[in-house]
Design an enzyme around this catalytic site. Structure first.
Site, PDB file in Angstrom:
ATOM      1  N   LYS A   5     -50.805 -70.627 -20.077  1.00  0.00           N
ATOM      2  CA  LYS A   5     -51.428 -70.895 -18.782  1.00  0.00           C
ATOM      3  C   LYS A   5     -52.428 -72.035 -18.896  1.00  0.00           C
ATOM      4  O   LYS A   5     -53.237 -71.681 -19.892  1.00  0.00           O
ATOM      5  CB  LYS A   5     -51.498 -69.731 -17.860  1.00  0.00           C
ATOM      6  CG  LYS A   5     -52.959 -68.728 -18.401  1.00  0.00           C
ATOM      7  CD  LYS A   5     -52.787 -67.488 -17.601  1.00  0.00           C
ATOM      8  CE  LYS A   5     -53.914 -66.746 -18.348  1.00  0.00           C
ATOM      9  NZ  LYS A   5     -53.753 -65.237 -17.565  1.00  0.00           N
ATOM     10  N   TYR A  64     -82.958 -85.572 -13.888  1.00  0.00           N
ATOM     11  CA  TYR A  64     -82.987 -85.233 -12.398  1.00  0.00           C
ATOM     12  C   TYR A  64     -83.912 -84.034 -12.012  1.00  0.00           C
ATOM     13  O   TYR A  64     -84.027 -83.295 -12.813  1.00  0.00           O
ATOM     14  CB  TYR A  64     -81.749 -84.763 -11.979  1.00  0.00           C
ATOM     15  CG  TYR A  64     -80.590 -86.130 -11.733  1.00  0.00           C
ATOM     16  CD1 TYR A  64     -81.068 -87.176 -10.725  1.00  0.00           C
ATOM     17  CD2 TYR A  64     -79.400 -86.094 -12.315  1.00  0.00           C
ATOM     18  CE1 TYR A  64     -80.059 -88.193 -10.739  1.00  0.00           C
ATOM     19  CE2 TYR A  64     -78.473 -86.903 -12.281  1.00  0.00           C
ATOM     20  CZ  TYR A  64     -78.980 -88.095 -11.343  1.00  0.00           C
ATOM     21  OH  TYR A  64     -77.708 -89.208 -11.236  1.00  0.00           O
TER      22      TYR A  64
END
Ligand SMILES: *Cc1c(COP(=O)(O)O)cnc(C)c1O
Length: 378
Positions: A37, A255
């Site tokens: 999956k 930042y």
């Protein structure tokens, strides 16, 4: 093809060795399903499935119908069995039938719909034993055991359940779930039983039953929390240095000016970020490796870039633009990155983004091989 900003290296020989180890561990009477999956936990469902198929895997589990269709697309029409954990999606019965897919039936309603839409076609029955997400609940199990007609003639290729806490050995819930699973499955003589994921598999033979379903350990992740990892590492990740910058004491980086340099030195800007699944929670935490040096992540992880403090590296050893620094490899494990990020290896693997160049390595190049599985039953 371009130039990789970051490379995800997948060792298919190690994957094969991990799969073979499971086969040895559970013995010849128990099958090892392939859990592929989420694009085989981010490593590429196609190359992974091909290796597993060669190693003798004849049952694959995916989460969604879309994943099942993609997998079927490069496998033979009927073999191997592909089971969809998400169940029988409403209105999609014909697609399962047309593509030889087996739903994992999670409710009596799904059993009914499958029995009507696909008479005589096998499916897997999922009974809940405590997880409370998917699978027949307690009331539904009682109704089914009282009236086997509710199976609507669906031939069961297996009955399964799923552990909530198997990765914490000694968790009391695990024994309870196993006992409940044994009680329920006893009403289905001759039907194969499947209970264990990676962690359950390592709890011993009493947890193996007829089919085991390892995912994370197949991909090199540690099956049991806080225990040594017995698996071969499958995944390597490195990323390219774009710039080496001279920084001065008192300057900040990135930042929010979240990090201030305490002395003059160098900082390296590396080409990956949270858009690649390199989680922002790694801001100011964790490290990457260059040669034998550990370079702390400084400042915030941004969308496409991460900055590393190169203090302590002699000038002759500094990384240059074009060099690749190690994120997962011989110096740093997947587990250690996950722990620095405050998460689990599953999330790190499945979050690895589309910009990474995936490089599948094998002694034998399995991607180019046309092969038929030895145990094929067309
Ligand atoms: C994902 C999954 C697995 C594999 O779990 P791991 O912990 O990765 O080994 C097994 N069974 C079910 C039902 C799953 O959803």
């Amino acid at each position: 093809m371009g130039v990789p900003s970051a490379r995800l290296m997948i060792d298919l020989d190690a994957l094969r060795a991990n799969y073979t180890r499971f086969q040895t561990l559970v013995g010849p009477r128990c099958a090892v399903a392939g859990i592929v999956k989420a694009d085989a936990y981010g490593l590429g469902a196609e190359p992974v499935a091909r290796v597993l198929l060669q190693a003798g895997c004849d049952l694959f589990f995916v989460a969604t119908l879309d994943e099942a269709l993609a997998l079927r697309g490069f496998l033979a029409p009927e073999y191997p069995e592909i089971a969809v954990l998400g169940g029988l999606y409403v209105g999609a019965e014909k697609e399962y039938l047309a593509n030889g897919l087996a739903p994992v039936l999670n409710t009596l309603g799904e059993v009914f719909r499958w029995g009507r839409a696909a008479p005589g076609r096998p499916a897997i029955l999922h009974v809940d034993t405590g997880m409370n997400r998917l699978g027949l609940d307690g009331d539904e199990v009682v109704r089914l055991l009282d009236d086997p007609g509710l199976l609507c003639g669906v031939p069961l290729s297996a009955i399964m359940s799923h552990f909530a806490c198997a990765d914490e050995p000694d968790h009391p819930m695990t024994l309870g779930q196993k006992a409940r699973f044994m009680d329920i499955s006893a009403y289905f003589p001759g039907v194969k039983r499947s209970l264990s994921n990676s962690a359950g598999l390592f709890l011993g033979p009493a947890y193996h039953f007829d089919i085991v379903r390892p995912g994370i350990a197949l991909y090199g992740g540690a099956p049991l929390a806080g225990r040594p990892n017995p698996m071969h590492p499958v995944v390597g990740l490195d990323a390219q240095v774009l710039q080496l910058r001279r920084v001065r004491k008192g300057e900040t980086v990135g930042y929010g000016a979240a990090h201030c340099f305490e002395k003059d030195g160098f900082c390296a800007t590396v080409a990956l970020g949270y858009a690649d699944g390199f989680l922002r929670s790694l801001s100011g935490r964790g490290r990457m490796f260059w040669k034998q040096y550990s370079l702390p992540i400084v400042g915030r992880v941004s969308m496409d870039l991460v900055t590393l403090d190169c203090a302590g590296i002699p000038d002759v050893d500094l990384p240059c633009p074009g060099d690749f620094v190690e994120i997962i490899g011989k110096n740093q494990s997947l587990e250690s990155v996950a722990s620095d990020a405050g998460t689990i290896p599953y999330e790190i693997l499945t979050g690895m983004g589309a910009r990474y160049h995936r490089v599948w390595r094998a002694q034998r190049d399995v991607r180019d091989e046309k092969f038929l599985p030895e145990r094929a039953k067309f």
